[in-house]
Design a protein around this motif. Structure first.
Motif, mmCIF file in Angstrom:
data_model
loop_
_atom_site.group_PDB
_atom_site.id
_atom_site.type_symbol
_atom_site.label_atom_id
_atom_site.label_comp_id
_atom_site.label_asym_id
_atom_site.label_seq_id
_atom_site.Cartn_x
_atom_site.Cartn_y
_atom_site.Cartn_z
ATOM 1 N N LEU A 160 57.224 34.945 22.835
ATOM 2 C CA LEU A 160 58.860 35.222 22.188
ATOM 3 C C LEU A 160 58.406 36.757 21.688
ATOM 4 C CD1 LEU A 160 59.464 31.594 20.056
ATOM 5 C CD2 LEU A 160 61.509 33.155 22.714
ATOM 6 N N ASP A 161 59.746 37.351 22.608
ATOM 7 C CA ASP A 161 59.187 38.794 22.880
ATOM 8 C C ASP A 161 60.984 39.343 21.733
ATOM 9 O OD1 ASP A 161 60.797 39.040 24.594
ATOM 10 O OD2 ASP A 161 60.411 40.922 25.194
ATOM 11 N N TYR A 162 60.075 40.336 21.575
ATOM 12 C CA TYR A 162 61.342 41.678 20.880
ATOM 13 C C TYR A 162 61.274 42.970 21.944
ATOM 14 C CZ TYR A 162 65.453 45.078 19.262
ATOM 15 O OH TYR A 162 65.690 46.249 19.250
ATOM 16 N N ALA A 163 61.947 43.273 23.068
ATOM 17 C CA ALA A 163 61.590 44.984 23.462
ATOM 18 C C ALA A 163 59.985 44.576 24.106
ATOM 19 C CB ALA A 163 61.781 45.933 22.839
ATOM 20 N N GLU A 164 59.566 42.958 24.933
ATOM 21 C CA GLU A 164 58.673 43.122 24.911
ATOM 22 C C GLU A 164 56.888 43.699 23.451
ATOM 23 O OE1 GLU A 164 56.976 41.820 27.572
ATOM 24 O OE2 GLU A 164 59.859 42.430 28.141
ATOM 25 N N ARG A 165 57.443 43.391 22.662
ATOM 26 C CA ARG A 165 56.435 43.343 21.294
ATOM 27 C C ARG A 165 56.902 42.035 20.363
ATOM 28 N NH1 ARG A 165 58.568 47.780 17.610
ATOM 29 N NH2 ARG A 165 57.495 46.858 15.938
ATOM 30 N N TYR A 166 55.343 41.593 19.745
ATOM 31 C CA TYR A 166 55.148 40.868 19.215
ATOM 32 C C TYR A 166 55.144 38.801 19.751
ATOM 33 C CZ TYR A 166 58.017 43.949 15.787
ATOM 34 O OH TYR A 166 59.147 44.638 15.534
ATOM 35 N N ARG A 167 54.942 39.515 20.902
ATOM 36 C CA ARG A 167 54.254 37.616 21.991
ATOM 37 C C ARG A 167 52.780 37.662 20.971
ATOM 38 N NH1 ARG A 167 57.893 37.467 26.587
ATOM 39 N NH2 ARG A 167 58.103 39.532 27.254
ATOM 40 N N ASN A 168 52.306 38.058 20.315
ATOM 41 C CA ASN A 168 51.069 38.036 20.295
ATOM 42 C C ASN A 168 50.630 37.465 18.442
ATOM 43 O OD1 ASN A 168 51.553 40.441 19.243
ATOM 44 N ND2 ASN A 168 49.877 41.006 18.600
ATOM 45 N N LEU A 169 52.130 37.408 18.211
ATOM 46 C CA LEU A 169 52.222 36.846 16.043
ATOM 47 C C LEU A 169 52.367 35.201 16.493
ATOM 48 C CD1 LEU A 169 55.467 38.326 14.962
ATOM 49 C CD2 LEU A 169 53.142 39.124 14.571
ATOM 50 N N LYS A 170 51.054 34.830 16.003
ATOM 51 C CA LYS A 170 50.845 33.665 15.572
ATOM 52 C C LYS A 170 52.114 32.297 15.404
ATOM 53 C CE LYS A 170 45.905 33.823 15.763
ATOM 54 N NZ LYS A 170 44.736 34.114 15.015
ATOM 55 N N ASP A 171 52.671 32.406 14.530
ATOM 56 C CA ASP A 171 53.410 31.896 13.651
ATOM 57 C C ASP A 171 54.684 32.257 14.932
ATOM 58 O OD1 ASP A 171 51.641 31.181 11.603
ATOM 59 O OD2 ASP A 171 52.199 33.931 10.880
ATOM 60 N N ILE A 172 56.352 31.292 14.671
ATOM 61 C CA ILE A 172 57.050 32.008 14.906
ATOM 62 C C ILE A 172 57.733 31.839 13.482
ATOM 63 C CG2 ILE A 172 59.961 30.790 15.956
ATOM 64 C CD1 ILE A 172 57.579 29.018 17.389
ATOM 65 N N CYS A 173 58.452 33.793 13.878
ATOM 66 C CA CYS A 173 59.021 34.887 12.992
ATOM 67 C C CYS A 173 60.523 34.952 13.583
ATOM 68 C CB CYS A 173 58.319 35.593 13.033
ATOM 69 S SG CYS A 173 56.536 35.694 12.661
ATOM 70 N N ILE A 174 61.183 34.996 12.202
ATOM 71 C CA ILE A 174 62.404 35.481 12.389
ATOM 72 C C ILE A 174 62.343 37.234 12.401
ATOM 73 C CG2 ILE A 174 64.934 35.612 10.967
ATOM 74 C CD1 ILE A 174 64.374 33.559 9.856
ATOM 75 N N LEU A 175 63.215 37.548 13.054
ATOM 76 C CA LEU A 175 63.050 39.261 13.391
ATOM 77 C C LEU A 175 64.594 39.765 12.859
ATOM 78 C CD1 LEU A 175 61.524 41.914 14.524
ATOM 79 C CD2 LEU A 175 62.799 41.086 16.514
ATOM 80 N N SER A 176 64.536 40.873 11.899
ATOM 81 C CA SER A 176 65.876 41.382 11.329
ATOM 82 C C SER A 176 65.175 42.937 11.177
ATOM 83 C CB SER A 176 65.862 40.694 9.850
ATOM 84 O OG SER A 176 64.873 40.664 8.690
ATOM 85 N N LEU A 177 65.758 43.111 12.274
ATOM 86 C CA LEU A 177 65.554 44.805 12.448
ATOM 87 C C LEU A 177 66.541 45.527 11.697
ATOM 88 C CD1 LEU A 177 65.017 44.998 16.764
ATOM 89 C CD2 LEU A 177 62.825 45.734 13.794
ATOM 90 N N PRO A 178 65.736 46.624 11.130
ATOM 91 C CA PRO A 178 67.125 47.286 10.160
ATOM 92 C C PRO A 178 68.238 48.145 11.055
ATOM 93 C CG PRO A 178 64.852 48.300 10.359
ATOM 94 C CD PRO A 178 65.045 47.322 11.511
ATOM 95 N N SER A 179 69.500 47.711 9.975
ATOM 96 C CA SER A 179 70.272 48.065 10.715
ATOM 97 C C SER A 179 70.540 49.634 11.257
ATOM 98 C CB SER A 179 71.809 48.219 10.341
ATOM 99 O OG SER A 179 73.268 48.804 10.358
ATOM 100 N N PRO A 180 70.946 50.117 12.649
ATOM 101 C CA PRO A 180 71.227 51.548 12.620
ATOM 102 C C PRO A 180 72.141 51.821 12.432
ATOM 103 C CG PRO A 180 72.313 50.006 14.612
ATOM 104 C CD PRO A 180 71.611 49.170 13.520
ATOM 105 N N HIS A 181 72.803 52.318 11.403
ATOM 106 C CA HIS A 181 73.781 51.999 10.545
ATOM 107 C C HIS A 181 73.457 53.121 9.259
ATOM 108 C CE1 HIS A 181 76.191 50.961 13.572
ATOM 109 N NE2 HIS A 181 75.816 49.680 13.406
#
Ligand code: IMP
Ligand code: MG
Length: 181
Positions: A160-181
């Protein structure tokens, strides 16, 4: 060694737990199709890692094909529309088909694919989804084989990716990107 998650990610399901679950999903498929062949259709690109683990756990005759669709843009939000970017290489008429997807979210992708494939007269058509986020469902779709039911979090890794990244992680992880504000 306990692996640490990359920045902005938090481990939700560890590699070992995924492996155990995938093995059990394979056992269910074997039980449902004794002495038969199954034709797995992977939905690119997210399902590639799940599919490659799943086929190696199946102790039966297996063939594989792929489809590619896009429904998500570059970010978190679904566009609500599904486009077929790559069709199958061969006919599925008369085959025991299992559609293999990384995650069942709104259900738009799988309900579209299910409809398209059903028209091609497979003998059976089933769905295997590694993850299921039932709270996000817009279109009613039920998977026959589900790895894990998860809450409404955006997850990455194990294909699973976010903008094509992170597919290679071995675990399934929650992604929390910093808010742009
Ligand atoms: P659906 O059509 O909304 O069910 O979405 C299916 C597709 O959206 C999946 O195949 C994924 O590519 C993507 N998707 C949905 N939720 C997530 C997520 O939490 N992380 C990464 N991709 C996701
Ligand atoms: Mg996908």
């Amino acid at each position: 060694m306990v692996r640490k998650a990359p920045p902005h990610t938090k481990i939700m399901i560890r590699q070992q737990a995924i492996q155990r679950r995938v093995r059990r999903m394979a056992r269910s498929i074997e039980r449902d199709f004794p002495g038969e062949r199954v034709h797995l259709i992977g939905v690119l690109k997210g399902a590639c890692i799940f599919l490659s683990d799943l086929i190696r756990e199946l102790r039966m005759e297996v063939s594989v094909d792929f489809m590619a669709v896009s429904s998500y843009g570059k970010g978190h939000q679904s566009s609500g529309q599904v486009r077929l970017n790559k069709d199958l290489d061969s006919s599925i008429e008369g085959l025991n088909v299992i559609l293999v997807e990384d995650i069942l979210d709104t259900g738009l992708t799988l309900s579209y694919l299910y409809r398209v494939l059903q028209q091609r007269k497979p003998r059976q058509l089933r769905i295997a989804a590694l993850l299921d986020k039932p709270s996000r469902r817009i279109k009613q779709v039920k998977a026959d084989y589900i790895g894990f039911e998860i809450p409404n979090e955006f997850v990455v890794g194990y294909g699973l990716d976010y903008a094509e990244r992170y597919r290679n992680l071995k675990d399934i992880c929650i992604l929390s990107l910093p808010s742009p504000h």
